[in-house]
Design a protein around this motif. Structure first.
Motif, PDB file in Angstrom:
ATOM      1  N   ASP A  61     -66.844 -31.771 -20.604  1.00 28.82           N
ATOM      2  CA  ASP A  61     -67.688 -30.599 -20.331  1.00 28.82           C
ATOM      3  C   ASP A  61     -68.103 -30.517 -18.865  1.00 28.82           C
ATOM      4  O   ASP A  61     -68.455 -29.445 -18.376  1.00 28.82           O
ATOM      5  CB  ASP A  61     -68.947 -30.626 -21.201  1.00 28.82           C
ATOM      6  N   THR A 112     -66.050 -18.532 -22.857  1.00 29.64           N
ATOM      7  CA  THR A 112     -66.392 -19.254 -24.090  1.00 29.64           C
ATOM      8  C   THR A 112     -66.175 -18.384 -25.302  1.00 29.64           C
ATOM      9  O   THR A 112     -66.033 -17.207 -25.254  1.00 29.64           O
ATOM     10  CB  THR A 112     -67.857 -19.726 -24.067  1.00 29.64           C
ATOM     11  N   TRP A 153     -72.647 -22.480 -19.654  1.00 31.68           N
ATOM     12  CA  TRP A 153     -73.910 -23.050 -20.120  1.00 31.68           C
ATOM     13  C   TRP A 153     -75.059 -22.132 -19.732  1.00 31.68           C
ATOM     14  O   TRP A 153     -74.901 -21.209 -18.947  1.00 31.68           O
ATOM     15  CB  TRP A 153     -74.170 -24.402 -19.466  1.00 31.68           C
TER      16      TRP A 153
END
Length: 200
Positions: free
Chosen positions: A44, A200, A69
């Motif tokens: 990540d 994402t 994020w």
């Protein structure tokens, strides 16, 4: 490289008017609290490292877009990685723009018993940007930044010449096309490419 005396996360102090201790203290962030457990980067973190390698000036908002994020998670992760010693920020400058157009790499052959003495001595002068121990016939490398060739000559004959060095090869940098992370355009750093945004 076996050991670095100066360079990497250590700063080059060759400016004519360096910051004093109070100015450095005012600009130095508070030490980050080290994590309670041993930390290792994970998959990540790869977009975060790639983005920061491209442009260390990115804001937490920009890093959050790259990593996919939240902004607060990106900020926490950067500080956690920094506290663990897995991430540090380095400033690249165009030496020529600051009046230091002559760069050279010095490859020194030094007796093993004198490596620490010579390495520490050559890490101190303001001309020195990097000093490290290597393996092989040239077992010490020193990167120096000088105002002109006369300045380099004085460094070689007076500073290096005063030390127990058996061999010395000097490689001057004729044209720099890349620094540690930045491309050069003549005597200027080029703007970094924007990092890709993670979907994402």
């Amino acid at each position: 490289m076996l050991h670095a005396f100066v360079g990497g996360p250590f700063e080059w102090t060759g400016f004519d008017d360096p910051l004093d201790h109070d100015q450095i203290a005012a600009l130095t962030p508070a030490p980050a609290r080290p994590p309670a457990t041993v930390l290792a980067p994970d998959a990540d973190d790869e977009p975060l490292f790639a983005a920061l390698a491209t442009d260390g000036r990115l804001s937490y908002a920009e890093l959050s877009a790259v990593a996919g994020w939240s902004e607060s998670r990106a900020a926490r992760r950067v500080e956690t990685l920094r506290a663990a010693g897995l991430l540090y920020f380095d400033l690249e400058i165009a030496n020529e723009q600051l009046g230091h157009p002559v760069d050279a790499l010095l490859w020194l052959g030094v007796a093993p018993s004198a490596i620490a003495h010579v390495g520490e001595a050559l890490a101190r002068p303001p001309e020195t940007a990097y000093t490290a121990v290597l393996t092989g016939p040239a077992n010490l490398v020193v990167a120096v930044i000088c105002r002109d060739t006369a300045h380099l000559y004085r460094f070689l004959t007076e500073t290096v010449g005063s030390l127990p060095v058996h061999t010395l090869d000097t490689s001057t940098v004729l044209r720099r096309v890349k620094q540690a992370g930045s491309l050069m355009d003549g005597d200027r750093l080029t703007d970094p490419e924007p990092p890709p945004v993670r979907r994402t």
